[in-house]
Design a protein around this motif. Structure first.
Motif, short mmCIF file in Angstrom:
data_model
loop_
_atom_site.label_atom_id
_atom_site.label_comp_id
_atom_site.label_asym_id
_atom_site.label_seq_id
_atom_site.Cartn_x
_atom_site.Cartn_y
_atom_site.Cartn_z
N GLU A 22 19.26 0.03 12.71
CA GLU A 22 18.06 0.42 11.98
C GLU A 22 18.08 1.92 11.64
O GLU A 22 17.79 2.33 10.52
N THR A 23 18.43 2.75 12.64
CA THR A 23 18.50 4.19 12.40
C THR A 23 19.64 4.53 11.45
O THR A 23 19.51 5.42 10.60
N HIS A 71 20.24 14.68 16.27
CA HIS A 71 19.68 14.56 17.62
C HIS A 71 18.18 14.29 17.54
O HIS A 71 17.66 13.38 18.21
N ASN A 72 17.47 15.08 16.73
CA ASN A 72 16.02 14.88 16.59
C ASN A 72 15.69 13.53 15.98
O ASN A 72 14.71 12.88 16.36
N LEU A 73 16.51 13.12 15.02
CA LEU A 73 16.30 11.81 14.39
C LEU A 73 16.43 10.69 15.43
O LEU A 73 15.59 9.79 15.50
N CYS A 74 17.48 10.75 16.24
CA CYS A 74 17.69 9.72 17.26
C CYS A 74 16.57 9.73 18.30
O CYS A 74 16.12 8.68 18.76
N GLU A 75 16.13 10.94 18.70
CA GLU A 75 15.04 11.04 19.67
C GLU A 75 13.76 10.44 19.10
O GLU A 75 13.05 9.71 19.80
N SER A 76 13.45 10.74 17.85
CA SER A 76 12.21 10.24 17.24
C SER A 76 12.26 8.73 17.03
O SER A 76 11.22 8.08 16.98
N GLY A 107 13.68 6.75 19.17
CA GLY A 107 13.73 6.12 20.49
C GLY A 107 15.09 5.57 20.87
O GLY A 107 15.18 4.60 21.63
N GLU A 108 16.17 6.19 20.37
CA GLU A 108 17.51 5.71 20.72
C GLU A 108 17.77 5.93 22.21
O GLU A 108 17.34 6.92 22.80
#
Length: 294
Positions: free
Chosen positions: A4-5, A247-252, A254-255
């Motif tokens: 999805e990401t 990194h911020n994208l994955c954190e937001s 919920g990876e």
């Protein structure tokens, strides 16, 4: 990174990265181009290995990584790395106080070393921890953050009376940085700290660990930041920005993250230089110390 990401990232970068087939050449599909770059950033593998894995030439792999980072700087970085607005500052201060008991704190700052090959020109300036390198405090003073915060144009004026002192928002740092009203650091341990100073240092250090954890998670996933990067300095800068945005994208999104990915913990030495006499921030630090010991 979940599918999805990955699809979200492809759609985000599509305007800058998608190519069309020509009469003479079939273009590399968008998803494959993004996969090239993600694998390079996540593993730090050489372009030869990346190209072999995806069935492409070294030049194709290199070009895909360059175009991905350029597209990310244009379309992803402004969205994922930006200064907070006033409402966000309030949320961050409330979160830190609720979790660690520090009022008015909005974050922590630190530096992290990324190995590179020094360029041919002015290569002595790139020797790490030697005469040509920069002290952490000097790096901060040359940054946009320092310029804006020192002029009062970044951190909003939102004071709170703590220990009879009006304390505004502040950022935590370690002893390598200068003390300011908006930058608070621990007392230097000379072996003669008072009990109150020790309590203050303990609570500051316990809160500051968030920035060390953030660097650990960043390098744990995007491992090109751990080994020596053989790209040009300009491309390395672009890759670092891209990794931070990813990194911020994955954190937001919920990876998941596994502790097994943590890089080896090794304290980075601080270049010892004489520290200037600190005039600002002492009253704020003393007031916060009294508050934390009350």
């Amino acid at each position: 990174m979940s599918e999805e990401t990955f699809i979200h990232l492809c759609n985000k970068l599509r305007p800058a990265m998608e190519r069309r087939d020509t009469n003479f050449r079939v273009c590399v599909p968008l998803k494959k181009r993004v996969a090239f770059a993600l694998w390079k950033l996540a593993t730090g593998s050489e372009y030869r290995s990346v190209g072999h894995l995806f069935g492409a030439s070294i030049s194709t792999a290199c070009q895909c990584v360059k175009e991905f980072c350029a597209a990310a700087e244009t379309l992803l970085v402004p969205e994922q790395i930006r200064f907070p607005d006033q409402e966000r500052f309030k949320e961050m201060a409330a979160y830190v106080e609720n979790r660690w008991g520090l009022p008015q704190c909005i974050g922590a700052i630190d530096g992290s070393h990324i190995p590179i090959i020094a360029p041919q020109h002015y290569h002595c300036d790139y020797f790490n921890r030697l005469a040509g390198s920069l002290h952490d405090a000097r790096v901060l003073r040359l940054s946009t953050l320092w310029e804006l915060a020192s002029r009062g144009n970044h951190i909003p004026a939102n004071t709170r009376n703590i220990g009879w002192v009006n304390v505004g928002y502040y950022i935590l740092e370690d002893s390598a940085y200068p003390l300011q009203n908006w930058l608070l650091k621990p007392f230097i341990d000379t072996g003669r700290l008072t009990a109150e100073q020790q309590v203050y240092n303990m609570k500051i250090s316990r809160t500051r660990v968030v920035v060390e954890n953030a660097f650990g998670r960043l390098k744990g996933i995007w491992r090109c930041l751990m080994k020596r990067n053989d790209c040009s300095v300009d491309l390395v800068k672009s890759m670092v920005l891209t990794c931070c945005a990813l990194h911020n994208l994955c954190e937001s999104h919920g990876e998941s993250y596994e502790s097994a990915w943590d890089p080896p913990s090794a304290a980075e030495p601080v270049l010892a230089l004489p520290q200037p006499v600190e005039e600002e921030g002492r009253d704020v630090r003393e007031a916060l110390m009294r508050y934390l010991n009350s």
